[in-house]
Design an enzyme around this catalytic site. Sequence first.
Site, PDB file in Angstrom:
ATOM      1  N   LYS A 179       0.831  -1.209   0.000  1.00 46.17           N
ATOM      2  CA  LYS A 179       0.000   0.000   0.000  1.00 46.17           C
ATOM      3  C   LYS A 179       0.862   1.254   0.000  1.00 46.17           C
ATOM      4  O   LYS A 179       0.600   2.215  -0.742  1.00 46.17           O
ATOM      5  CB  LYS A 179      -0.925  -0.006   1.226  1.00 46.17           C
ATOM      6  CG  LYS A 179      -1.630   1.322   1.529  1.00 46.17           C
ATOM      7  CD  LYS A 179      -2.543   1.776   0.385  1.00 46.17           C
ATOM      8  CE  LYS A 179      -3.105   3.173   0.640  1.00 46.17           C
ATOM      9  NZ  LYS A 179      -4.152   3.211   1.660  1.00 46.17           N
ATOM     10  N   LYS A 219       1.044  11.549   5.391  1.00 45.07           N
ATOM     11  CA  LYS A 219       1.261  10.503   6.399  1.00 45.07           C
ATOM     12  C   LYS A 219       1.841   9.250   5.759  1.00 45.07           C
ATOM     13  O   LYS A 219       2.774   8.626   6.291  1.00 45.07           O
ATOM     14  CB  LYS A 219      -0.062  10.172   7.077  1.00 45.07           C
ATOM     15  CG  LYS A 219      -0.017   8.987   8.035  1.00 45.07           C
ATOM     16  CD  LYS A 219      -1.371   8.311   8.185  1.00 45.07           C
ATOM     17  CE  LYS A 219      -1.802   7.650   6.903  1.00 45.07           C
ATOM     18  NZ  LYS A 219      -3.055   6.877   7.018  1.00 45.07           N
TER      19      LYS A 219
END
Length: 287
Positions: A168, A236
Amino acid sequence: MKIGFIGLGLMGEAMSLNLVKKSGHPVSVFDLDPAKVAVLTAAGATAAASIREVGESCDVVISMVPKSEHVQAVYRELLPVARAGQILIDMSTIDVAVSVELSEQAAKTGAIMLDAPVVKSVPAAKDGTLGIYVGGDKAAFEQVQAILACMGCNIIHLGTNGRGLVMKLAHNVLVAEIQNGVNEMLTVAHEFDISTADFATAVSYGGASNFYLTSKLNALKAEDYTTAFSLENMGKDIDCMVRMAEPKGLKLPGVLNCQSVYNFAIENSMGREDFCASIKAVKLRAH
């Protein structure tokens, strides 16, 4: 089988609604915001009073929260009531090391934890067409594959715990690097009076055509930064990639450049906008 879902934000609400509609199993939900819980109970879910209650009552517990510290807080309540045969699925995008550590703690209870972060954004979450990257025990994955299929249409098992998150992060940071290239060359085009529309058309004729530009073209033309996936969330993910790569001694200058762009954007109050707003940061830094 009873399914629990913790975290009903933009993504979690849509994902859990699909579970209620498609899974054929009872779904218990929890969020700190009662209004979000009410949306799900109106659709047929059961409200849980706490994370602990979800853990006690459900066979499969799914969490979808923003950051590592949020997942750790969820698991501080889940792990004391976790049990053998229970499958815990964290679909958040967090630090790989944190997820692996939590999976080891879960294993001590007899439960099995999978990391299963998703790709694509809110429209795909609503449509149930997310991509889902899974790390963890293969047999447990096969047990819950039909549940995951209620939320996504492209699901891949990538290996042991943490490997779903590795993929991811690799996916999202690759998007950020492609995006940064688009942003820089759009900045050049605009300096020479080439419009965003003409730039995109010209790019489509050659080898630089890419999904990011195609999917975000209307937003870029209109300078519409309404949030589908926030800039702070992409920032992030880039930070997670940097922390993951450092112990391996990997030198990734493109990643660090993206990190600097996103840090600048966040420092300049763009964090809550859609991540395509990063073009504003690129343009500001270019002059």
